[in-house]
Scaffold this motif. Sequence first.
Motif, PDB file in Angstrom:
ATOM      1  N   LEU A 137     -52.079 -11.144 -48.886  1.00 21.07           N
ATOM      2  CA  LEU A 137     -51.230 -11.687 -49.948  1.00 21.07           C
ATOM      3  C   LEU A 137     -51.111 -10.762 -51.157  1.00 21.07           C
ATOM      4  O   LEU A 137     -50.105 -10.814 -51.871  1.00 21.07           O
ATOM      5  CB  LEU A 137     -51.771 -13.051 -50.400  1.00 21.07           C
ATOM      6  N   THR A 138     -52.107  -9.954 -51.407  1.00 22.34           N
ATOM      7  CA  THR A 138     -52.066  -9.083 -52.589  1.00 22.34           C
ATOM      8  C   THR A 138     -51.699  -7.644 -52.273  1.00 22.34           C
ATOM      9  O   THR A 138     -51.280  -6.901 -53.172  1.00 22.34           O
ATOM     10  CB  THR A 138     -53.434  -9.099 -53.289  1.00 22.34           C
ATOM     11  N   GLY A 139     -51.857  -7.206 -51.011  1.00 20.64           N
ATOM     12  CA  GLY A 139     -51.608  -5.809 -50.674  1.00 20.64           C
ATOM     13  C   GLY A 139     -52.747  -4.889 -51.057  1.00 20.64           C
ATOM     14  O   GLY A 139     -52.596  -3.661 -50.967  1.00 20.64           O
ATOM     15  N   LEU A 140     -53.883  -5.422 -51.476  1.00 20.04           N
ATOM     16  CA  LEU A 140     -55.033  -4.621 -51.850  1.00 20.04           C
ATOM     17  C   LEU A 140     -56.023  -4.541 -50.698  1.00 20.04           C
ATOM     18  O   LEU A 140     -56.006  -5.371 -49.790  1.00 20.04           O
ATOM     19  CB  LEU A 140     -55.725  -5.223 -53.078  1.00 20.04           C
ATOM     20  N   ARG A 141     -56.869  -3.544 -50.759  1.00 23.96           N
ATOM     21  CA  ARG A 141     -57.951  -3.430 -49.775  1.00 23.96           C
ATOM     22  C   ARG A 141     -59.160  -4.171 -50.322  1.00 23.96           C
ATOM     23  O   ARG A 141     -59.743  -3.778 -51.333  1.00 23.96           O
ATOM     24  CB  ARG A 141     -58.286  -1.963 -49.512  1.00 23.96           C
TER      25      ARG A 141
END
Length: 318
Positions: A83-87
């Motif tokens: 949902l956030t596109g972060l690792r």
Amino acid sequence: MTAAAQRGTTVVSERAVRKIAERAAVEAAPAGARPVKGTAKGSATVRGRRADVALDVALPCQASLSEAVRHMQSHVSARTGELTGLRVDTPRVGVTTLLPARPGWNAQGADAPPSAERTPLRWWSPRRLPTGLLTLAGTAVCGALALDLILVHLAHRPAALWRTESLHWLTGHGSADPAVRAGAGLLAVLGVLMIFFALAPGRRRLLTVSSSDPRVRAAVDRAALALLVRDAVGDVPGIGPVRVRVGRRRAAVRARLAFGDRETARGSAQEAARGVLDSCGLRRPLKLRVRVRPDDSWEPAGPPRPPAPDTSVEGERP
């Protein structure tokens, strides 16, 4: 083409990451024992394209904590990253509270079979009309009395005529007066009715249905159940008109037999009616009574009759 540095960047705030991680933790709770809102608290730190998440959760005491925590870590990491596109690295999960046992849940996380204490025998009525009438009457009397007292003590107005007349009437009539006795009897009857409404379940036309989930309450109308039984019995071969009466504890079926064997038709009708009642899953099984009476044009089942011999005599031609 404009360079990426000039087009701008999308920044996901730490608060948004924390909210998403908390929601993902609630989704990953053990099946059948999902914690309510507020049982997962967390914190998040965003550094570039990487996020560190820490969670404090409450889990049911029946669950296997090691398996539940590992499943929650993988789900929170995957769901938050999606949902956030972060690792998102493996989040730190701390179990701060063990929730008490909840009815209908076992150690394997599956719902337990329905128990007799979970579904009430009767469908209770909220008694909105009696409660509303009593509340309206009490509010009107108390409001009128309070308004008159406020006007007398604050606005220095004389007491209302209805209050003074009521006091004068009460001082002139004792307990032996017929009007006082009639009023007392009426109040006693109203009190008995209110006690009856409070103790009686009401909604006598509804029969409760067993449910495996304690949060689900279901009921079936007796008239609808009677229609289902009537249709099922009417499909039995040989059965004519059918009358069904469903009470709170028993169901009575009366059918007319147009043709066929009486005992066979009665057994088939009883089996059809019992199948309908069992399929409804009633909290209290109904006692079934089936009566099959031959119709006026009933023909008993038996071997076919031989054709009558031809006794006509052919006359001679003139």
